[in-house]
Design a protein around this motif. Structure first.
Motif, PDB file in Angstrom:
ATOM      1  N   MET A  21       0.838  -1.183   0.000  1.00  0.00           N
ATOM      2  CA  MET A  21       0.000   0.000   0.000  1.00  0.00           C
ATOM      3  C   MET A  21       0.874   1.235   0.000  1.00  0.00           C
ATOM      4  O   MET A  21       1.884   1.303   0.685  1.00  0.00           O
ATOM      5  N   SER A  22       0.493   2.231  -0.753  1.00  0.00           N
ATOM      6  CA  SER A  22       1.256   3.459  -0.797  1.00  0.00           C
ATOM      7  C   SER A  22       0.932   4.343   0.393  1.00  0.00           C
ATOM      8  O   SER A  22      -0.192   4.369   0.882  1.00  0.00           O
ATOM      9  N   ASP A  23       1.928   5.093   0.875  1.00  0.00           N
ATOM     10  CA  ASP A  23       1.690   6.150   1.846  1.00  0.00           C
ATOM     11  C   ASP A  23       1.276   7.378   1.052  1.00  0.00           C
ATOM     12  O   ASP A  23       2.101   8.014   0.395  1.00  0.00           O
ATOM     13  N   LEU A  24      -0.009   7.722   1.076  1.00  0.00           N
ATOM     14  CA  LEU A  24      -0.539   8.784   0.240  1.00  0.00           C
ATOM     15  C   LEU A  24      -0.526  10.143   0.918  1.00  0.00           C
ATOM     16  O   LEU A  24      -1.073  11.101   0.379  1.00  0.00           O
ATOM     17  N   GLU A  25       0.075  10.258   2.070  1.00  0.00           N
ATOM     18  CA  GLU A  25       0.114  11.555   2.733  1.00  0.00           C
ATOM     19  C   GLU A  25       0.891  12.548   1.877  1.00  0.00           C
ATOM     20  O   GLU A  25       2.018  12.293   1.461  1.00  0.00           O
ATOM     21  N   ARG A  26       0.266  13.714   1.604  1.00  0.00           N
ATOM     22  CA  ARG A  26       0.911  14.727   0.797  1.00  0.00           C
ATOM     23  C   ARG A  26       1.971  15.492   1.584  1.00  0.00           C
ATOM     24  O   ARG A  26       2.880  16.073   1.006  1.00  0.00           O
ATOM     25  N   ASP A  27       1.845  15.514   2.887  1.00  0.00           N
ATOM     26  CA  ASP A  27       2.761  16.283   3.731  1.00  0.00           C
ATOM     27  C   ASP A  27       3.190  15.436   4.912  1.00  0.00           C
ATOM     28  O   ASP A  27       2.789  15.682   6.046  1.00  0.00           O
ATOM     29  N   PRO A  28       4.002  14.394   4.663  1.00  0.00           N
ATOM     30  CA  PRO A  28       4.422  13.529   5.766  1.00  0.00           C
ATOM     31  C   PRO A  28       5.131  14.337   6.850  1.00  0.00           C
ATOM     32  O   PRO A  28       5.948  15.207   6.567  1.00  0.00           O
ATOM     33  N   ARG A  29       4.801  14.038   8.101  1.00  0.00           N
ATOM     34  CA  ARG A  29       5.328  14.808   9.209  1.00  0.00           C
ATOM     35  C   ARG A  29       6.680  14.281   9.662  1.00  0.00           C
ATOM     36  O   ARG A  29       6.916  13.083   9.664  1.00  0.00           O
ATOM     37  N   GLU A  30       7.554  15.225  10.055  1.00  0.00           N
ATOM     38  CA  GLU A  30       8.809  14.824  10.682  1.00  0.00           C
ATOM     39  C   GLU A  30       8.505  14.294  12.075  1.00  0.00           C
ATOM     40  O   GLU A  30       7.671  14.838  12.797  1.00  0.00           O
ATOM     41  N   ILE A  31       9.146  13.196  12.444  1.00  0.00           N
ATOM     42  CA  ILE A  31       8.854  12.536  13.712  1.00  0.00           C
ATOM     43  C   ILE A  31      10.099  12.533  14.578  1.00  0.00           C
ATOM     44  O   ILE A  31      11.180  12.137  14.140  1.00  0.00           O
ATOM     45  N   HIS A  67       2.759   2.850  -7.884  1.00  0.00           N
ATOM     46  CA  HIS A  67       3.555   3.737  -7.034  1.00  0.00           C
ATOM     47  C   HIS A  67       4.857   3.028  -6.683  1.00  0.00           C
ATOM     48  O   HIS A  67       4.946   1.806  -6.728  1.00  0.00           O
ATOM     49  N   PRO A  68       5.894   3.771  -6.304  1.00  0.00           N
ATOM     50  CA  PRO A  68       7.229   3.191  -6.113  1.00  0.00           C
ATOM     51  C   PRO A  68       7.523   2.825  -4.670  1.00  0.00           C
ATOM     52  O   PRO A  68       6.856   3.275  -3.731  1.00  0.00           O
ATOM     53  N   HIS A  69       8.567   2.014  -4.496  1.00  0.00           N
ATOM     54  CA  HIS A  69       9.172   1.755  -3.191  1.00  0.00           C
ATOM     55  C   HIS A  69      10.670   1.584  -3.381  1.00  0.00           C
ATOM     56  O   HIS A  69      11.124   1.055  -4.404  1.00  0.00           O
ATOM     57  N   THR A  70      11.416   1.995  -2.371  1.00  0.00           N
ATOM     58  CA  THR A  70      12.862   1.755  -2.344  1.00  0.00           C
ATOM     59  C   THR A  70      13.265   1.338  -0.940  1.00  0.00           C
ATOM     60  O   THR A  70      12.667   1.758   0.050  1.00  0.00           O
ATOM     61  N   GLY A  71      14.273   0.461  -0.858  1.00  0.00           N
ATOM     62  CA  GLY A  71      14.917   0.164   0.418  1.00  0.00           C
ATOM     63  C   GLY A  71      14.081  -0.581   1.432  1.00  0.00           C
ATOM     64  O   GLY A  71      14.400  -0.552   2.619  1.00  0.00           O
ATOM     65  N   LEU A  72      13.026  -1.284   0.978  1.00  0.00           N
ATOM     66  CA  LEU A  72      12.144  -1.936   1.951  1.00  0.00           C
ATOM     67  C   LEU A  72      11.490  -3.169   1.353  1.00  0.00           C
ATOM     68  O   LEU A  72      11.611  -3.450   0.160  1.00  0.00           O
ATOM     69  N   GLN A  73      10.801  -3.911   2.214  1.00  0.00           N
ATOM     70  CA  GLN A  73       9.924  -5.000   1.790  1.00  0.00           C
ATOM     71  C   GLN A  73       8.510  -4.685   2.254  1.00  0.00           C
ATOM     72  O   GLN A  73       8.301  -4.199   3.367  1.00  0.00           O
ATOM     73  N   MET A  79      12.754   8.069   5.922  1.00  0.00           N
ATOM     74  CA  MET A  79      11.567   7.534   5.248  1.00  0.00           C
ATOM     75  C   MET A  79      10.641   8.691   4.901  1.00  0.00           C
ATOM     76  O   MET A  79      10.224   9.452   5.780  1.00  0.00           O
ATOM     77  N   TRP A  80      10.348   8.825   3.616  1.00  0.00           N
ATOM     78  CA  TRP A  80       9.451   9.874   3.142  1.00  0.00           C
ATOM     79  C   TRP A  80       8.619   9.315   1.993  1.00  0.00           C
ATOM     80  O   TRP A  80       9.137   8.684   1.089  1.00  0.00           O
ATOM     81  N   TRP A  81       7.300   9.552   2.075  1.00  0.00           N
ATOM     82  CA  TRP A  81       6.340   9.001   1.117  1.00  0.00           C
ATOM     83  C   TRP A  81       6.574   7.498   1.062  1.00  0.00           C
ATOM     84  O   TRP A  81       6.432   6.818   2.074  1.00  0.00           O
ATOM     85  N   ASN A  82       6.907   6.946  -0.118  1.00  0.00           N
ATOM     86  CA  ASN A  82       7.106   5.504  -0.246  1.00  0.00           C
ATOM     87  C   ASN A  82       8.583   5.128  -0.379  1.00  0.00           C
ATOM     88  O   ASN A  82       8.890   3.989  -0.721  1.00  0.00           O
ATOM     89  N   PHE A  83       9.452   6.077  -0.111  1.00  0.00           N
ATOM     90  CA  PHE A  83      10.887   5.857  -0.266  1.00  0.00           C
ATOM     91  C   PHE A  83      11.538   5.686   1.103  1.00  0.00           C
ATOM     92  O   PHE A  83      11.235   6.426   2.047  1.00  0.00           O
TER      93      PHE A  83
END
Length: 328
Positions: free
Chosen positions: A1-11, A77-83, A266-270
């Motif tokens: 599933m894609s992370d569709l948040e347009r403005d992912p928050r810094e944690i 949608h893309p992914h990098t560095g994960l499963q 980690m940002w969006w799907n990357f």
């Protein structure tokens, strides 16, 4: 599933002492898509904790009436560095990826996709699905393996009885059963189902930290009552897990692994290691979406997608920071 948040928050993760009663991670609601979107309950990542072992993302959804929400509809949608690890309780999802996989995801089957350097996929609930209910999980690939080849695996799990509990292990080994899917750090993932008024005790690997996500409940986790959709964290050194149900049946997911002592961004799907790497991943994805010169960084787009792919959102104006873990 894609992370569709347009403005992912810094944690920023504050310190915790890691002892005593289970640490409770409460979910936050995240809509996937437009006004008729399906809402998921996200317990990882969050301010309190970003990782449990290498598990870095936990979305829990349903039971979702597809006739009201439209179900799952996530274009390419893309992914990098994960499963990605897909596990369903009810309903079915069609998965199509740039490895050439077309697979119908069903309950009781684990579907594991390794992004390596880069992969893309789409996920749509099937026309026959009326109720959709499950989880979408990500694990971070360690630095030594994060540029491995892209791949997809499917495994049909077999249930085993452990006292009154029925266990399906979909990653690693637990309660006498083992999943053969490929992992790159020591991990465990298992579904545990118990009838009402039952109690079960399980051996844990003390080298792992664990999270218990409650789907049906509430469930008593080592003396703490955990409501549905919440996740109880158990630190390193624990050797047993005690689960008890009350007046209703219980179902939980156990997620665990050896701590990933690496800083990740980690940002969006990357998922990468620094801001500049995320910028490069995004640029390569945008180039492929728009037919640029680097048009195969994520594998060839399936013809069935047509133009149904998700462009990446704009990056924040500040540099992305790595996700810190509370001290152990």
């Amino acid at each position: 599933m894609s992370d569709l948040e347009r403005d992912p928050r810094e944690i920023t993760c504050p310190p915790t002492d890691g002892h005593g009663a289970p640490e409770m991670l409460e979910p936050r609601l995240v809509p996937l898509g437009g006004p008729r979107s399906m809402t998921v309950r996200r317990t990882l990542p969050q301010r309190l904790r970003s990782l449990i072992g290498a598990w870095c993302f936990v979305d829990h959804y349903g039971p979702d009436d597809v006739s009201e929400t439209g179900g799952m509809a996530v274009p390419g949608h893309p992914h990098t560095g994960l499963q990605t690890v897909t596990w369903l309780f009810t309903g079915e999802v069609d998965h199509v990826d740039t490895v050439g996989t077309t697979r119908r995801v069903r309950p009781g089957e684990v579907n594991l996709m390794t992004s390596g350097r880069g992969i893309a996929h789409s996920e749509y609930s099937t026309p026959e699905t009326t109720i959709l209910h499950g989880v979408q999980l990500w694990t971070a690939l360690p630095d030594a393996a994060r540029f491995t080849g892209r791949a997809f695996e499917n495994h049909v799990t077999e249930p085993v009885q452990h006292g009154p509990a029925t266990v399906r292990t979909f990653v690693g080994s637990f309660a006498g059963s083992t999943s053969p899917v490929t992992t790159y750090t020591p991990l465990v993932g298992a579904e545990i189902v118990m009838p009402a008024g039952a109690e079960a005790r399980f051996d844990l690997d003390p080298a792992y930290e664990h999270g218990v996500l409650v789907d049906l409940g509430p469930v008593d986790v080592d003396g703490l009552t955990v409501a549905p959709a919440a996740l109880a964290y158990r630190p390193l050194g624990e050797t047993t897990l005690a689960l008890r149900t009350g007046d209703s049946p219980g179902r939980v997911l156990l997620l665990g692994g050896e701590p990933l002592d690496e800083e990740i961004v980690m940002w969006w799907n990357f998922l990468g290691r620094d801001h500049d790497e995320i910028v490069r991943f995004r640029e390569e994805w945008q180039a492929q979406v728009h037919g640029g010169t680097d048009s195969d960084a994520y594998g060839p787009f399936p013809e069935a997608w047509g133009s149904a792919v998700l462009p990446a959102p704009e990056l924040p104006r500040t540099r992305l920071m790595s996700r810190k873990q509370p001290p152990r």
